[in-house]
Write an enzyme that holds these catalytic residues in place. Structure first.
Site, PDB file in Angstrom:
ATOM      1  N   ARG A 227      11.574  -6.518   5.436  1.00 20.07           N
ATOM      2  CA  ARG A 227      11.501  -5.072   5.662  1.00 20.07           C
ATOM      3  C   ARG A 227      11.966  -4.722   7.073  1.00 20.07           C
ATOM      4  NH1 ARG A 227       5.759  -2.062   5.361  1.00 20.07           N
ATOM      5  NH2 ARG A 227       5.525  -2.899   7.438  1.00 20.07           N
TER       6      ARG A 227
ATOM      7  N   ARG B  89      12.342  -1.914  11.885  1.00 19.84           N
ATOM      8  CA  ARG B  89      11.014  -1.603  12.421  1.00 19.84           C
ATOM      9  C   ARG B  89      10.653  -2.585  13.523  1.00 19.84           C
ATOM     10  NH1 ARG B  89       7.258   0.314   7.438  1.00 19.84           N
ATOM     11  NH2 ARG B  89       5.697  -0.047   9.037  1.00 19.84           N
TER      12      ARG B  89
ATOM     13  N   ARG C 232      -1.042  -9.137  13.250  1.00 22.42           N
ATOM     14  CA  ARG C 232      -1.583  -8.086  12.397  1.00 22.42           C
ATOM     15  C   ARG C 232      -2.384  -8.679  11.238  1.00 22.42           C
ATOM     16  NH1 ARG C 232       3.557  -4.942  10.980  1.00 22.42           N
ATOM     17  NH2 ARG C 232       2.195  -3.784   9.590  1.00 22.42           N
TER      18      ARG C 232
ATOM     19  N   LYS D 122       0.828  -1.218   0.000  1.00 20.92           N
ATOM     20  CA  LYS D 122       0.000   0.000   0.000  1.00 20.92           C
ATOM     21  C   LYS D 122       0.858   1.262   0.000  1.00 20.92           C
ATOM     22  CE  LYS D 122      -2.076  -1.123   3.806  1.00 20.92           C
ATOM     23  NZ  LYS D 122      -1.421  -2.383   4.116  1.00 20.92           N
TER      24      LYS D 122
ATOM     25  N   ARG E 251     -10.012   1.045   8.278  1.00 23.68           N
ATOM     26  CA  ARG E 251      -9.675  -0.343   8.589  1.00 23.68           C
ATOM     27  C   ARG E 251     -10.803  -1.088   9.294  1.00 23.68           C
ATOM     28  NH1 ARG E 251      -3.374  -0.729  10.445  1.00 23.68           N
ATOM     29  NH2 ARG E 251      -2.515  -0.158   8.425  1.00 23.68           N
TER      30      ARG E 251
END
Length: 185
Positions: free
Chosen positions: A122, A128, A139, A8, A83
């Site tokens: 990632r 992160r 998630r 996204k 969401r």
């Protein structure tokens, strides 16, 4: 729209550039506030690190504040919002009050196991903290339970544009542009 790691954020900038509107990422707004240890950042840090969604009301307030900024007057692209159905209803009401409506809802689809691999990669590259395997899988569960049902709503509204999010960034981008071009009058 799309599950975590579907691309996204990667595709939002190109789409926003194409249409000359700002890309608004709730995730980026939250991460900025966490990094700067603002009151909002402190409030949402534990929620995000646990893999849960920030409460609807908090997210809706942030989005409404951002949409009131002058650069959003000609339009905008939302990345990571809505969401939940609560957020969908909020957005519908907000847009109706502004005399506006959504043009399309792009949904990027990628195999869930490929997404886990993408997000772990990632996390390693970007450092992160919210991207460890347990949190990623949580998630995905939250997305499937709370966000995926929104796709049916947007499909019923005639707004849904489903795009295969597998392949290179350029391949996915071209598929997205082609499908959106087909919708234009």
């Amino acid at each position: 729209m799309g599950a975590p790691g579907a691309g996204k954020g990667t595709q939002a900038g190109a789409l926003a550039d194409r249409y000359g509107v700002p890309a608004i990422s709730t995730g980026d707004i939250f991460r900025h506030n966490i990094k700067n240890e603002t009151p909002l950042g402190l409030k949402v840090k534990a929620i995000i690190e646990a893999g849960d969604y920030v409460p609807d009301e908090t997210t809706e307030e942030i989005v409404a504040d951002r949409l009131r900024e002058p650069d959003c007057a000609p339009g905008f692209l939302l990345d990571g919002f809505p969401r939940t159905m609560h957020q969908v209803r909020f957005l519908d009401r907000y847009l109706a009050e502004q005399g506006a409506a959504l043009d399309a809802v792009v949904s990027l689809h990628v195999d869930p196991e490929a997404l886990v691999e993408r997000l772990l990669d990632r996390a390693q590259k970007e450092g992160r903290a919210d991207d460890n395997e347990e949190t990623i899988r949580r998630r995905m569960e939250v997305y499937a339970g709370q966000t995926a049902p929104l796709l049916s709503y947007y499909e019923d509204e005639g707004l849904l544009v489903e795009v295969d999010g597998t392949g290179s960034v350029d391949e996915v981008r071209q598929r997205m542009f082609d499908q959106l071009d087909e919708r234009r009058p």
